[in-house]
Design a protein around this motif. Structure first.
Motif, PDB file in Angstrom:
ATOM      1  N   GLY A  92       4.396  13.615   3.267  1.00  0.00           N
ATOM      2  CA  GLY A  92       4.709  13.602   1.843  1.00  0.00           C
ATOM      3  C   GLY A  92       4.351  12.276   1.210  1.00  0.00           C
ATOM      4  O   GLY A  92       3.743  12.224   0.135  1.00  0.00           O
ATOM      5  N   ALA A  93       4.695  11.180   1.906  1.00  0.00           N
ATOM      6  CA  ALA A  93       4.379   9.855   1.374  1.00  0.00           C
ATOM      7  C   ALA A  93       2.877   9.664   1.256  1.00  0.00           C
ATOM      8  O   ALA A  93       2.384   9.132   0.256  1.00  0.00           O
ATOM      9  N   VAL A  94       2.125  10.151   2.280  1.00  0.00           N
ATOM     10  CA  VAL A  94       0.669   9.980   2.227  1.00  0.00           C
ATOM     11  C   VAL A  94       0.088  10.758   1.059  1.00  0.00           C
ATOM     12  O   VAL A  94      -0.750  10.257   0.301  1.00  0.00           O
ATOM     13  N   HIS A 143       1.554  11.588  -1.652  1.00  0.00           N
ATOM     14  CA  HIS A 143       1.967  10.998  -2.923  1.00  0.00           C
ATOM     15  C   HIS A 143       1.224   9.703  -3.206  1.00  0.00           C
ATOM     16  O   HIS A 143       0.773   9.468  -4.321  1.00  0.00           O
ATOM     17  N   ILE A 144       1.095   8.843  -2.207  1.00  0.00           N
ATOM     18  CA  ILE A 144       0.439   7.551  -2.431  1.00  0.00           C
ATOM     19  C   ILE A 144      -1.069   7.730  -2.479  1.00  0.00           C
ATOM     20  O   ILE A 144      -1.743   7.228  -3.371  1.00  0.00           O
ATOM     21  N   THR A 154      -3.718   6.760  -0.560  1.00  0.00           N
ATOM     22  CA  THR A 154      -4.751   5.780  -0.239  1.00  0.00           C
ATOM     23  C   THR A 154      -4.998   5.809   1.259  1.00  0.00           C
ATOM     24  O   THR A 154      -4.184   6.308   2.032  1.00  0.00           O
ATOM     25  N   ALA A 155      -6.144   5.255   1.650  1.00  0.00           N
ATOM     26  CA  ALA A 155      -6.485   5.238   3.073  1.00  0.00           C
ATOM     27  C   ALA A 155      -5.516   4.355   3.844  1.00  0.00           C
ATOM     28  O   ALA A 155      -5.183   4.647   4.996  1.00  0.00           O
ATOM     29  N   ALA A 156      -5.033   3.281   3.199  1.00  0.00           N
ATOM     30  CA  ALA A 156      -4.085   2.390   3.882  1.00  0.00           C
ATOM     31  C   ALA A 156      -2.821   3.157   4.235  1.00  0.00           C
ATOM     32  O   ALA A 156      -2.306   3.054   5.358  1.00  0.00           O
ATOM     33  N   ALA A 157      -2.343   3.964   3.292  1.00  0.00           N
ATOM     34  CA  ALA A 157      -1.131   4.751   3.561  1.00  0.00           C
ATOM     35  C   ALA A 157      -1.373   5.704   4.707  1.00  0.00           C
ATOM     36  O   ALA A 157      -0.530   5.864   5.597  1.00  0.00           O
ATOM     37  N   LEU A 158      -2.545   6.339   4.730  1.00  0.00           N
ATOM     38  CA  LEU A 158      -2.833   7.307   5.800  1.00  0.00           C
ATOM     39  C   LEU A 158      -2.836   6.624   7.153  1.00  0.00           C
ATOM     40  O   LEU A 158      -2.226   7.117   8.107  1.00  0.00           O
ATOM     41  N   LYS A 185      -1.426   3.819   8.117  1.00  0.00           N
ATOM     42  CA  LYS A 185      -0.093   3.368   8.535  1.00  0.00           C
ATOM     43  C   LYS A 185       0.772   4.546   8.927  1.00  0.00           C
ATOM     44  O   LYS A 185       1.509   4.498   9.924  1.00  0.00           O
TER      45      LYS A 185
END
Lengths: 116, 159, 98
Positions: free
Chosen positions: A54-56, A58-59, A61-65, A67
């Protein structure tokens, strides 16, 4: 597009949160420590999967993915290993089992071959 | 297999950090390039097909996700309905012919599948002790474990 | 919509933390308390992920990974503690009484 993304985020977050909550409830309600470990390991893993996805989404970005993937891989390895360790040492410590437990072949085997 | 996938990922990371292309297509291009490099390497050294094994691993991943969700629904039902219907046992399950790493993978998978939790491994690594929540019939519970075991051996360990 | 889910999610996580604290206080055995601590750390991870969703920044996900690692390490340490204190060669019960 944004509406779809928002709906996906909401669905993932809600499912993740409900599994986390059920896992916590399971630690309160289930009868013995082994059953509580069942709830803890399974529900927390799937709950974190839902929340992180869900966070990925929503955010977005590749950085979120990256992490989130790192956290997911760690959780999928660490949660079962942690519960193995805990179950193992709890059994070695002679933890009381639920009175409806049918048989315990680990205790039988350790009775046969005294622990070194 | 894991080594090769890791090699693929490492190549993708190298590509990312060198090209400075930190976007979604960039990651995809990196993975595909790494995949091609590994495949060509496999062709050159006459290893079995990298692509087919990756596909089988992916299929196991999907299967694993479905059983993870099923196990969660099962335990959620057990928690949320009043009264308990479990018939727990601690069973032993033979894993003689697996090495340490494979035993670990199998134990993690067993813990995340419905109604089972690994409690201990025997000292020689030949037996897993599994706490089953629904094991009124012992042989049926063992059969359920060996279904997962077979699948894991066929789709992930066999290379 | 997402903001509402985050608000409700914080409430859900806090309720979950309350449940794990109950088990931690009440737990009849040390293993129950340690397992409650494990679930508690994962609830904190969930809280941090909700923070990341709320801020829409990926930086907070680093914190989630860190909390997960610390929780895992402490679970392992406590498991070792339980195993080390209660297992191994059992002291003879009769010898202590005399």
């Amino acid at each position: 597009m944004d509406a779809i993304r928002e709906i996906a985020t909401v669905v993932l977050l809600v499912s993740g949160l409900s599994f986390m909550l059920i896992g916590a409830w399971g630690t309160v309600r289930l009868p013995d420590a082994y059953h509580r470990l069942h709830a803890a390991s399974k529900c927390s893993t799937l709950g974190l999967l839902g929340l992180l996805l869900g966070a990925v989404v929503h955010i977005g970005t590749a950085a979120a993915l990256s992490k989130a993937l790192l956290t997911l891989v760690f959780t999928f390895v660490a949660a079962p290993v942690g519960s193995h360790m805990l179950a193992r040492s709890a059994h070695a410590a002679g933890l009381e089992q639920w009175d409806r437990t049918l048989s315990d072949e680990l205790a039988e085997d350790q009775g046969d071959h005294p622990e070194d | 297999m894991i080594r090769r996938l890791g090699f693929d990922m490492a190549l993708a990371v190298l590509y990312l950090s060198w090209s400075g292309n930190h976007t979604w297509p960039g990651i995809l291009v990196g993975l595909v390039l790494g995949f091609i490099v590994v495949s060509v390497y496999d062709l050159g050294t006459a290893h079995p097909n990298h692509g087919r094994r990756a596909l089988r691993m992916l299929r196991f991943g999907v299967y694993f996700l479905t059983i993870l969700i099923r196990s969660n629904l099962q335990i959620a039902r057990e928690i949320m309905t009043p009264g308990f219907s479990q018939t727990p046992r601690i069973l032993r399950y033979p894993v003689d012919d697996l090495d340490d790493f494979q035993t670990t993978v199998l134990a993690n998978c067993i813990t995340l599948t419905p109604g089972t939790l690994v409690v201990d491994v025997s000292d020689d690594g030949g037996w897993l002790y599994v706490h089953c929540m629904y094991a009124l019939d012992r042989s049926e519970a063992i059969a359920g474990l060996s279904r997962l075991d077979e699948r894991l051996r066929r789709e992930v360990f066999s290379w | 919509m997402v903001a509402v889910v985050v608000e409700a999610g914080i409430v859900a996580v806090v309720v979950g933390i309350g449940m794990t604290l109950y088990r931690m206080v009440k737990g009849p055995h040390v293993a129950d308390r340690v397992l409650a601590g494990d679930v508690l750390s994962l609830q904190v991870v969930a809280l941090v992920i909700l923070l990341a969703v709320d801020q829409r920044r990926a930086v907070s996900l680093d914190v989630a990974l860190l909390v997960a690692i610390v929780g895992f390490a402490s679970t392992l340490a406590f498991a070792q503690y339980i195993g080390a204190t209660r297992s191994g060669p059992q002291p003879p019960d009769e010898g202590e009484g005399g």
